[in-house]
Design an enzyme around this catalytic site. Structure first.
Site, mmCIF file in Angstrom:
data_model
loop_
_atom_site.group_PDB
_atom_site.id
_atom_site.type_symbol
_atom_site.label_atom_id
_atom_site.label_comp_id
_atom_site.label_asym_id
_atom_site.label_seq_id
_atom_site.Cartn_x
_atom_site.Cartn_y
_atom_site.Cartn_z
ATOM 1 C CE LYS A 13 -2.135 -0.876 3.917
ATOM 2 N NZ LYS A 13 -1.492 -2.120 4.360
ATOM 3 N NE ARG A 88 -3.741 -1.387 10.528
ATOM 4 C CZ ARG A 88 -2.736 -0.783 9.894
ATOM 5 N NH1 ARG A 88 -2.871 0.454 9.459
ATOM 6 N NH2 ARG A 88 -1.612 -1.422 9.658
ATOM 7 N NE ARG A 127 7.882 -2.929 5.710
ATOM 8 C CZ ARG A 127 6.616 -2.569 5.860
ATOM 9 N NH1 ARG A 127 5.889 -2.258 4.797
ATOM 10 N NH2 ARG A 127 6.061 -2.555 7.050
ATOM 11 N NE ARG A 160 6.843 -0.275 9.922
ATOM 12 C CZ ARG A 160 5.630 -0.196 9.397
ATOM 13 N NH1 ARG A 160 5.443 0.434 8.252
ATOM 14 N NH2 ARG A 160 4.600 -0.744 9.989
ATOM 15 N NE ARG A 171 2.932 -4.656 11.384
ATOM 16 C CZ ARG A 171 3.823 -4.410 10.415
ATOM 17 N NH1 ARG A 171 5.008 -4.990 10.429
ATOM 18 N NH2 ARG A 171 3.547 -3.569 9.455
HETATM 19 P P1 AMP Z 1 1.225 0.573 9.182
HETATM 20 O O1 AMP Z 1 2.386 1.482 8.945
HETATM 21 O O2 AMP Z 1 -0.012 0.991 8.414
HETATM 22 O O3 AMP Z 1 1.569 -0.892 8.974
HETATM 23 O O4 AMP Z 1 0.841 0.727 10.726
HETATM 24 C C1 AMP Z 1 1.753 0.386 11.750
HETATM 25 C C2 AMP Z 1 1.014 0.170 13.063
HETATM 26 O O5 AMP Z 1 0.352 1.384 13.441
HETATM 27 C C3 AMP Z 1 -0.091 -0.877 13.036
HETATM 28 O O6 AMP Z 1 0.418 -2.191 13.220
HETATM 29 C C4 AMP Z 1 -0.970 -0.417 14.206
HETATM 30 O O7 AMP Z 1 -0.379 -0.767 15.459
HETATM 31 C C5 AMP Z 1 -0.901 1.097 14.083
HETATM 32 N N1 AMP Z 1 -1.986 1.632 13.214
HETATM 33 C C6 AMP Z 1 -1.846 2.256 12.003
HETATM 34 N N2 AMP Z 1 -3.042 2.606 11.505
HETATM 35 C C7 AMP Z 1 -3.969 2.208 12.408
HETATM 36 C C8 AMP Z 1 -5.392 2.258 12.453
HETATM 37 N N3 AMP Z 1 -6.106 2.784 11.455
HETATM 38 N N4 AMP Z 1 -6.001 1.723 13.549
HETATM 39 C C9 AMP Z 1 -5.301 1.191 14.569
HETATM 40 N N5 AMP Z 1 -3.961 1.084 14.590
HETATM 41 C C10 AMP Z 1 -3.286 1.590 13.513
#
Ligand code: AMP
Length: 218
Positions: A13, A88, A127, A160, A171
């Site tokens: 994404k 989410r 990654r 990360r 995750r």
């Molecule tokens: P991402 O970079 O989108 O993979 O997000 C990294 C982490 O941020 C996720 O594993 C969640 O812990 C938190 N996170 C990001 N977006 C959301 C969301 N919309 N709702 C809840 N937690 C989020």
């Protein structure tokens, strides 16, 4: 145009969002990036979010909904925006519909990225990400030209914290349990556009443009 990119972590994404903002002329609203910024700033929110993110769990809905509600009021969102990593949960999806409806707006399309789990684990565990611009690299298939330095902005490229194997599995489980029902929510409203997200970056990009009816002219 109001768009949401939807899919498991590692489905591409973020990478596609970078190409799409150029083609569509709308900003990318990545909730993961916003949370990582909060962590960097050392704020209370950042401290709480870090504990949750390090476990691969979700930050509470009310926090995320408030964050997006503020962000979409900024002037750069007037012509539309692209959500990446939000909604989410079904509660977030419902809150988003309600806040957009309040301004006479609606989410046009939700692009759902399909990638098999084995491929996702391989992508995430190798990654590397630029801590400055977010560009993605990979230990096996896409190293930066200079070790540890981003080709695009010269920022530091590193793993990360939540891409550790045990957190990656959490995750992905979180995605299946809490986030997959979001796809059903949008499917039932006829707004879900499913795309096959395996293949080259440009193949996936073309599939997305086709799914959303192309880039606006002019
Ligand atoms: P991402 O970079 O989108 O993979 O997000 C990294 C982490 O941020 C996720 O594993 C969640 O812990 C938190 N996170 C990001 N977006 C959301 C969301 N919309 N709702 C809840 N937690 C989020």
């Amino acid at each position: 145009m109001i768009l949401a990119l939807f899919g498991p972590p590692g489905s591409g994404k973020g990478t596609q969002a970078k190409a799409l903002i150029q083609a569509l002329g709308i900003p990318q609203l990545s909730t993961g990036d916003m949370l990582r910024e909060a962590i960097k700033s050392g704020s209370e929110l950042g401290k709480k979010a870090k504990e949750i993110m390090d476990l691969g769990r979700l930050v509470p809905d009310q926090v995320m909904i408030g964050m997006i509600q503020n962000r979409i009021q900024a002037p750069d969102c007037q012509k539309g925006f692209m959500l990446d990593g939000f909604p989410r949960t079904v509660a977030q999806a419902e809150a988003l519909d309600a806040m957009l409806a309040g301004s006479g707006l609606k989410l046009d399309s939700v692009v759902s990225f399909e990638v098999n789990r084995k491929e996702l684990v391989a992508r995430l565990s190798g990654r590397l990400v630029c801590s400055n611009c977010g560009a993605s690299y990979h230990e096996q298939s896409k190293l930066p030209r200079k070790q540890g330095i981003c080709d695009l902005c010269g920022g530091v490229v590193a793993k990360r914290a939540d891409d550790k194997p045990e957190v990656v599995e959490n995750r992905l489980d979180t995605f299946l349990a809490s986030t997959k029902p979001v796809a059903e929510y949008y499917q039932s409203k006829g707004r879900l556009k499913v795309i096959q997200a395996e293949g080259t970056e440009s193949q996936v990009f073309e599939r997305i443009l086709k799914a959303i009816g192309g880039a606006p002219k002019g």
